[in-house]
Design a protein around this motif. Sequence first.
Motif, PDB file in Angstrom:
ATOM      1  N   ASN A   2      12.599 -31.536 -25.293  1.00 37.11           N
ATOM      2  CA  ASN A   2      11.802 -30.444 -24.747  1.00 37.11           C
ATOM      3  C   ASN A   2      11.148 -29.419 -25.689  1.00 37.11           C
ATOM      4  O   ASN A   2      11.847 -28.403 -26.094  1.00 37.11           O
ATOM      5  CB  ASN A   2      12.866 -29.594 -23.644  1.00 37.11           C
ATOM      6  CG  ASN A   2      11.644 -28.840 -22.630  1.00 37.11           C
ATOM      7  OD1 ASN A   2      10.585 -28.512 -22.848  1.00 37.11           O
ATOM      8  ND2 ASN A   2      12.225 -28.708 -21.450  1.00 37.11           N
ATOM      9  N   PRO A   3       9.902 -29.449 -25.916  1.00 37.82           N
ATOM     10  CA  PRO A   3       9.422 -28.685 -27.039  1.00 37.82           C
ATOM     11  C   PRO A   3       9.103 -27.199 -26.563  1.00 37.82           C
ATOM     12  O   PRO A   3       9.138 -26.129 -27.430  1.00 37.82           O
ATOM     13  CB  PRO A   3       8.204 -29.264 -27.534  1.00 37.82           C
ATOM     14  CG  PRO A   3       7.823 -30.250 -26.230  1.00 37.82           C
ATOM     15  CD  PRO A   3       9.016 -30.557 -25.707  1.00 37.82           C
ATOM     16  N   ALA A   4       9.123 -26.893 -25.100  1.00 40.25           N
ATOM     17  CA  ALA A   4       8.760 -25.679 -24.693  1.00 40.25           C
ATOM     18  C   ALA A   4      10.190 -24.918 -24.677  1.00 40.25           C
ATOM     19  O   ALA A   4      10.295 -23.553 -25.021  1.00 40.25           O
ATOM     20  CB  ALA A   4       8.285 -25.932 -23.377  1.00 40.25           C
ATOM     21  N   GLU A   5      11.267 -25.659 -24.436  1.00 39.07           N
ATOM     22  CA  GLU A   5      12.615 -25.014 -24.295  1.00 39.07           C
ATOM     23  C   GLU A   5      12.984 -24.467 -25.920  1.00 39.07           C
ATOM     24  O   GLU A   5      13.700 -23.441 -25.850  1.00 39.07           O
ATOM     25  CB  GLU A   5      13.446 -25.981 -23.667  1.00 39.07           C
ATOM     26  CG  GLU A   5      14.900 -25.469 -23.412  1.00 39.07           C
ATOM     27  CD  GLU A   5      15.916 -26.410 -22.675  1.00 39.07           C
ATOM     28  OE1 GLU A   5      16.463 -27.073 -23.379  1.00 39.07           O
ATOM     29  OE2 GLU A   5      15.665 -26.687 -21.231  1.00 39.07           O
ATOM     30  N   ASN A   6      13.098 -25.357 -26.690  1.00 39.74           N
ATOM     31  CA  ASN A   6      13.670 -24.867 -28.109  1.00 39.74           C
ATOM     32  C   ASN A   6      12.554 -25.613 -29.088  1.00 39.74           C
ATOM     33  O   ASN A   6      13.002 -26.720 -29.465  1.00 39.74           O
ATOM     34  CB  ASN A   6      15.100 -25.582 -28.212  1.00 39.74           C
ATOM     35  CG  ASN A   6      15.692 -24.608 -29.371  1.00 39.74           C
ATOM     36  OD1 ASN A   6      15.224 -24.480 -30.557  1.00 39.74           O
ATOM     37  ND2 ASN A   6      16.953 -24.521 -29.338  1.00 39.74           N
ATOM     38  N   PRO A   7      11.439 -24.859 -29.263  1.00 41.69           N
ATOM     39  CA  PRO A   7      10.434 -25.526 -30.431  1.00 41.69           C
ATOM     40  C   PRO A   7      11.284 -25.968 -31.557  1.00 41.69           C
ATOM     41  O   PRO A   7      11.011 -26.959 -32.154  1.00 41.69           O
ATOM     42  CB  PRO A   7       9.397 -24.458 -30.590  1.00 41.69           C
ATOM     43  CG  PRO A   7       9.621 -23.529 -29.250  1.00 41.69           C
ATOM     44  CD  PRO A   7      11.059 -23.573 -28.993  1.00 41.69           C
ATOM     45  N   MET A   8      11.869 -25.059 -32.211  1.00 42.07           N
ATOM     46  CA  MET A   8      12.683 -25.388 -33.567  1.00 42.07           C
ATOM     47  C   MET A   8      13.606 -26.457 -33.518  1.00 42.07           C
ATOM     48  O   MET A   8      13.344 -27.487 -34.325  1.00 42.07           O
ATOM     49  CB  MET A   8      13.427 -24.259 -34.101  1.00 42.07           C
ATOM     50  CG  MET A   8      12.350 -22.996 -34.680  1.00 42.07           C
ATOM     51  SD  MET A   8      11.068 -23.481 -35.756  1.00 42.07           S
ATOM     52  CE  MET A   8      12.169 -24.244 -37.005  1.00 42.07           C
ATOM     53  N   ASP A   9      14.250 -26.683 -32.359  1.00 37.76           N
ATOM     54  CA  ASP A   9      15.233 -27.734 -32.410  1.00 37.76           C
ATOM     55  C   ASP A   9      14.287 -29.131 -32.088  1.00 37.76           C
ATOM     56  O   ASP A   9      14.846 -30.093 -32.882  1.00 37.76           O
ATOM     57  CB  ASP A   9      16.177 -27.585 -31.486  1.00 37.76           C
ATOM     58  CG  ASP A   9      17.019 -28.814 -31.098  1.00 37.76           C
ATOM     59  OD1 ASP A   9      17.909 -28.938 -31.789  1.00 37.76           O
ATOM     60  OD2 ASP A   9      16.931 -29.588 -30.009  1.00 37.76           O
ATOM     61  N   PHE A  10      13.252 -28.900 -31.426  1.00 38.07           N
ATOM     62  CA  PHE A  10      12.538 -30.106 -31.286  1.00 38.07           C
ATOM     63  C   PHE A  10      11.887 -30.816 -32.541  1.00 38.07           C
ATOM     64  O   PHE A  10      11.738 -31.705 -32.797  1.00 38.07           O
ATOM     65  CB  PHE A  10      11.323 -29.697 -30.255  1.00 38.07           C
ATOM     66  CG  PHE A  10      10.398 -30.956 -29.881  1.00 38.07           C
ATOM     67  CD1 PHE A  10      10.749 -32.106 -29.115  1.00 38.07           C
ATOM     68  CD2 PHE A  10       9.080 -30.890 -30.637  1.00 38.07           C
ATOM     69  CE1 PHE A  10       9.579 -32.839 -28.911  1.00 38.07           C
ATOM     70  CE2 PHE A  10       8.247 -32.003 -30.520  1.00 38.07           C
ATOM     71  CZ  PHE A  10       8.403 -32.917 -29.614  1.00 38.07           C
ATOM     72  N   LEU A  11      11.351 -29.647 -33.232  1.00 36.03           N
ATOM     73  CA  LEU A  11      10.553 -30.032 -34.488  1.00 36.03           C
ATOM     74  C   LEU A  11      11.607 -30.555 -35.392  1.00 36.03           C
ATOM     75  O   LEU A  11      11.271 -31.609 -36.111  1.00 36.03           O
ATOM     76  CB  LEU A  11       9.948 -28.742 -34.993  1.00 36.03           C
ATOM     77  CG  LEU A  11       8.898 -28.360 -34.532  1.00 36.03           C
ATOM     78  CD1 LEU A  11       8.217 -27.066 -35.086  1.00 36.03           C
ATOM     79  CD2 LEU A  11       7.418 -29.304 -34.420  1.00 36.03           C
ATOM     80  N   LYS A  12      12.812 -29.824 -35.691  1.00 35.20           N
ATOM     81  CA  LYS A  12      13.887 -30.536 -36.500  1.00 35.20           C
ATOM     82  C   LYS A  12      14.192 -31.939 -36.184  1.00 35.20           C
ATOM     83  O   LYS A  12      14.222 -32.927 -36.975  1.00 35.20           O
ATOM     84  CB  LYS A  12      15.162 -29.750 -36.462  1.00 35.20           C
ATOM     85  CG  LYS A  12      14.801 -28.286 -37.273  1.00 35.20           C
ATOM     86  CD  LYS A  12      16.292 -27.617 -36.861  1.00 35.20           C
ATOM     87  CE  LYS A  12      16.185 -26.249 -37.566  1.00 35.20           C
ATOM     88  NZ  LYS A  12      17.403 -25.247 -37.433  1.00 35.20           N
ATOM     89  N   LYS A  13      14.542 -32.408 -34.774  1.00 35.88           N
ATOM     90  CA  LYS A  13      14.881 -33.729 -34.360  1.00 35.88           C
ATOM     91  C   LYS A  13      13.549 -34.683 -34.749  1.00 35.88           C
ATOM     92  O   LYS A  13      13.916 -35.958 -35.144  1.00 35.88           O
ATOM     93  CB  LYS A  13      15.178 -33.709 -33.042  1.00 35.88           C
ATOM     94  CG  LYS A  13      16.422 -33.107 -32.865  1.00 35.88           C
ATOM     95  CD  LYS A  13      16.840 -32.934 -31.481  1.00 35.88           C
ATOM     96  CE  LYS A  13      18.375 -32.568 -30.971  1.00 35.88           C
ATOM     97  NZ  LYS A  13      18.353 -32.469 -29.889  1.00 35.88           N
ATOM     98  N   LEU A  14      12.403 -34.149 -34.383  1.00 35.49           N
ATOM     99  CA  LEU A  14      11.309 -34.867 -34.778  1.00 35.49           C
ATOM    100  C   LEU A  14      11.080 -35.426 -36.121  1.00 35.49           C
ATOM    101  O   LEU A  14      10.766 -36.464 -36.552  1.00 35.49           O
ATOM    102  CB  LEU A  14       9.980 -34.344 -34.192  1.00 35.49           C
ATOM    103  CG  LEU A  14       8.630 -34.855 -34.234  1.00 35.49           C
ATOM    104  CD1 LEU A  14       8.739 -36.497 -33.719  1.00 35.49           C
ATOM    105  CD2 LEU A  14       7.452 -34.293 -33.669  1.00 35.49           C
ATOM    106  N   LEU A  15      11.270 -34.269 -37.179  1.00 36.33           N
ATOM    107  CA  LEU A  15      11.220 -34.278 -38.593  1.00 36.33           C
ATOM    108  C   LEU A  15      12.283 -35.557 -38.882  1.00 36.33           C
ATOM    109  O   LEU A  15      11.863 -36.258 -39.676  1.00 36.33           O
ATOM    110  CB  LEU A  15      11.399 -33.077 -39.197  1.00 36.33           C
ATOM    111  CG  LEU A  15      11.340 -33.265 -40.674  1.00 36.33           C
ATOM    112  CD1 LEU A  15       9.797 -33.504 -41.207  1.00 36.33           C
ATOM    113  CD2 LEU A  15      11.903 -31.798 -41.275  1.00 36.33           C
ATOM    114  N   VAL A  16      13.496 -35.579 -38.318  1.00 38.65           N
ATOM    115  CA  VAL A  16      14.303 -36.436 -38.729  1.00 38.65           C
ATOM    116  C   VAL A  16      14.038 -37.679 -38.438  1.00 38.65           C
ATOM    117  O   VAL A  16      13.983 -38.896 -39.184  1.00 38.65           O
ATOM    118  CB  VAL A  16      15.541 -36.201 -38.045  1.00 38.65           C
ATOM    119  CG1 VAL A  16      16.606 -37.305 -38.402  1.00 38.65           C
ATOM    120  CG2 VAL A  16      16.391 -34.970 -38.646  1.00 38.65           C
ATOM    121  N   ALA A  17      13.446 -37.982 -37.076  1.00 39.27           N
ATOM    122  CA  ALA A  17      12.937 -39.205 -36.714  1.00 39.27           C
ATOM    123  C   ALA A  17      11.807 -39.881 -37.500  1.00 39.27           C
ATOM    124  O   ALA A  17      11.667 -41.054 -37.853  1.00 39.27           O
ATOM    125  CB  ALA A  17      12.366 -39.206 -35.166  1.00 39.27           C
TER     126      ALA A  17
END
Length: 285
Positions: A2-17
Amino acid sequence: MNPAENPMDFLKKLLVAVLVWELVRFVIARIALVVLPKRDDEDEETARVRFEAPKQYTGAVHALVLLRAVVALDEAADMYYIRGAGIGMDDGTRDLLELTNWLFLGYLVQDTTHIVRNFPRMGKADMLAHHCVFMVASILSGASQTMMLPFCWLLLGEASTPLLTLRWTIQSAAYSLESEKVVKVAKAFGFKGERVSSPKNAGKQLEFFAGLMLVFTFFLARVVTYSLGYTHMLWVRHKGIIDAVPASVALPLNVLVGAGAGLNAHWFGIMIRKAIKGPPKPKEA
């Protein structure tokens, strides 16, 4: 997801993927250098094949990984799981879907980046449109933890991707590299005479039959399954089964899946026109 809920966590996981698929691509690029080592006197076609190989084979690996994950899912799970209601899939199934979704989104972002950087060598506007449609659909589905059945049958469409890679391999080996190995493979499949008089002639025969396999698989996965799934999505929406799904998710997903159906129809039409022409006639070597 959920990019709206926690943008940094979303970006970190996306970067890993993304990095997972970039690593796969890097390994394939190294293998391509071993199979087709660089030479000072190499021609443009050999360089092109080596350049395109990482994209082609990364796509095939991605498809096989996602298909394995989808097959492992419990299809009896609630088709339109609503996270807020606390019903539907068990934790294991939900976690597997979440991981699959991250891998799917990571691949789309990674591949789109390479397409844009090398446009139009690695893909044209239709491929960019396809990737953008399903990136948005993936985020919507993952963020809301809803509409998981459509997400699963969308991924089944990847069954045709390894055959696209197979056809590219045949084309590259026969037309660009003019490898005699193509002739040996064609003879092993029973082709004789003028049809195996040169790598190009042998490649034409193998490419045509690989194309027929692709048409058949594409028809089952991206026309029949996709159409049935889309029809079912519209039906459950009409019946009110997914009323609990936020309209901000359900409506865009319906529109995006419809757009995806249009792209599939466009590509299937191209395949059918090629198949109708029949196997190509061999030319004098």
